[in-house]
Design an enzyme around this catalytic site. Structure first.
Site, short mmCIF file in Angstrom:
data_model
loop_
_atom_site.label_atom_id
_atom_site.label_comp_id
_atom_site.label_asym_id
_atom_site.label_seq_id
_atom_site.Cartn_x
_atom_site.Cartn_y
_atom_site.Cartn_z
N LYS A 67 8.79 4.35 -5.59
CA LYS A 67 7.52 4.12 -4.90
C LYS A 67 7.39 5.06 -3.69
O LYS A 67 6.61 5.99 -3.71
CB LYS A 67 7.39 2.66 -4.49
CG LYS A 67 7.35 1.74 -5.72
CD LYS A 67 8.01 0.43 -5.44
CE LYS A 67 8.33 -0.35 -6.69
NZ LYS A 67 7.26 -0.50 -7.68
N TRP A 106 8.21 -10.76 -7.26
CA TRP A 106 9.51 -10.10 -7.18
C TRP A 106 10.56 -11.01 -6.56
O TRP A 106 11.71 -11.05 -7.03
CB TRP A 106 9.40 -8.75 -6.47
CG TRP A 106 8.62 -7.80 -7.33
CD1 TRP A 106 7.35 -7.34 -7.09
CD2 TRP A 106 8.99 -7.30 -8.62
NE1 TRP A 106 6.93 -6.56 -8.15
CE2 TRP A 106 7.91 -6.51 -9.09
CE3 TRP A 106 10.12 -7.42 -9.43
CZ2 TRP A 106 7.94 -5.85 -10.34
CZ3 TRP A 106 10.15 -6.77 -10.66
CH2 TRP A 106 9.06 -6.00 -11.10
N ASP A 129 14.55 -7.08 0.03
CA ASP A 129 14.04 -6.18 -1.00
C ASP A 129 12.86 -5.43 -0.39
O ASP A 129 11.79 -6.00 -0.20
CB ASP A 129 13.61 -6.99 -2.23
CG ASP A 129 13.01 -6.12 -3.33
OD1 ASP A 129 12.83 -4.91 -3.11
OD2 ASP A 129 12.71 -6.67 -4.41
#
Ligand code: PMP
Length: 362
Positions: A200, A105, A176
């Protein structure tokens, strides 16, 4: 209803109580005669839902008064472009953005930002197969960088920071936190920007959370789309354009549920215990392996491999037969992955541990 435990990395398991409440309110939200999906985002009903969600999140994460909470769209990947477009105006050309590359990511974030500015990978754990977070002392940071970007929990690689990075003076830290926000206590004041896709630990896909320090709202590039200009979004209470109303409503139910459960501190204690149980089973002998350095093993996303990978299909089939779902690893790394977010009960982790032991013939 079949009892299952869903280990998906996202969209992921939500608290059953939240889904039950949403189901009971589906046709008629609190006597309004309307579903939340049917409400105007400017009506008093939805405004009250929105303000309560914002206030509960602020309380859960102890977000200081000089930070704004934005409910946006575009996902984590959208922010990879939205962040440079909002922050590059703070520095003179040629702007440099610092990154720490710790997995898939953060790698995607580097690639996207390179479309807008010069990027400097200050440290990378790629050579070691993304199994660690490089010690901050080894980072080659840029004085005067537009910002420093880190991914504090790598969802695919299962690597989680156990420290808060310290950028050079005046350089904002951008994190993030898509896959571990609300799973552990954080000190928001150490960050300039925190962002997270909701799917999530927060709620349904389609909602992206941004927490941004007020002074960072002032630096958008002229090319920044108005709907993605944080200042615009903040000034309109996230309603510059139509926000993802139903996703915000579900997120609000999740926040209220977390508060009722004792808040983030209680979640963190439970998450430590859940992760301990699972890693202990994986480490017991060499039938399974998690390759991440112990110091930075994720509490949320736990990738693992079978020593004999020819057993992968049998492992997944047996798991499915026991109601243990979505354990297949990300296609880029193979193997298995168990995501054990806040809403995964300890019974689910125990059921997986029992199956791991049974499958290994212990
Ligand atoms: N960052 C992290 C850490 C993620 O786990 C994900 C999604 N799995 C993303 C970014 C991308 O989010 P989205 O799909 O919402 O754009």
């Amino acid at each position: 209803m079949t009892q299952v435990f869903n280990f998906s990395a996202g969209p992921a398991v939500l608290p059953k109580e939240v889904l039950q409440q949403a189901a009971s309110e589906m046709l008629d939200w609190q006597g309004s005669g309307m579903s939340v999906m049917e409400m105007s985002h400017r009506g008093p009903e939805f405004i009250s839902i929105y303000r309560q969600a914002e206030a509960d999140l602020r309380e859960l994460l102890a977000v200081p008064a000089n930070y704004r909470i934005l409910f946006m769209q575009g996902g984590g990947l959208g922010q990879n472009a939205i962040i440079p477009m909002n922050l590059l105006g703070r520095v003179r050309e040629p702007a440099v953005i610092d990154f720490v590359h710790t997995g898939s990511w953060s790698g995607k974030s580097v690639k996207e930002a390179a479309r807008y500015a010069q990027v400097n990978v200050a440290a990378s754990s790629q050579a070691g197969g993304f199994t660690s977070v490089p010690a901050q002392a080894s980072w080659q940071l840029t004085e005067g960088a537009a910002y420093l970007h880190v991914c504090t929990n790598e969802t695919i690689d299962g690597v989680e920071y156990n420290f808060v990075p310290q950028p050079p003076a005046g350089v904002p830290l951008v994190a993030d936190m898509s896959s571990h926000i609300l799973s552990r206590q954080i000190d928001v004041s150490q960050y300039g920007v925190i962002f997270a896709g909701a799917q999530k630990n927060i709620g349904p896909a389609g909602l992206t959370l941004v927490i941004v320090r007020e002074d960072l709202l002032e630096h958008a590039l002229p090319i920044c789309p108005s709907a993605f200009n944080w200042k615009n979004v903040a000034e309109h209470e996230s309603m510059f354009n139509t926000p993802p109303t139903y996703a915000i409503y579900i997120a609000g139910l999740v926040f209220a549920h977390l508060k009722a459960q004792g808040g983030v501190a209680a979640m963190e204690a439970r998450n430590i215990e859940k992760a301990r149980l699972l890693y202990e089973a994986l480490d017991r002998d060499d039938f399974y392996a998690n390759r991440v350095d112990e110091s930075c093993r994720s509490r949320m996303n736990i990738p693992f491999y079978l020593r004999d990978e020819s057993l992968n299909e049998a492992f997944l089939a047996g798991a499915k037969a026991r109601g243990l779902l979505q354990l297949k690893g990300h296609k880029s790394v193979g193997g298995m992955r168990a995501s054990i977010y806040n809403a995964m009960p300890i019974e689910g982790v125990q059921a997986l541990v029992d199956y791991l032991n049974e499958f290994a013939g212990r």
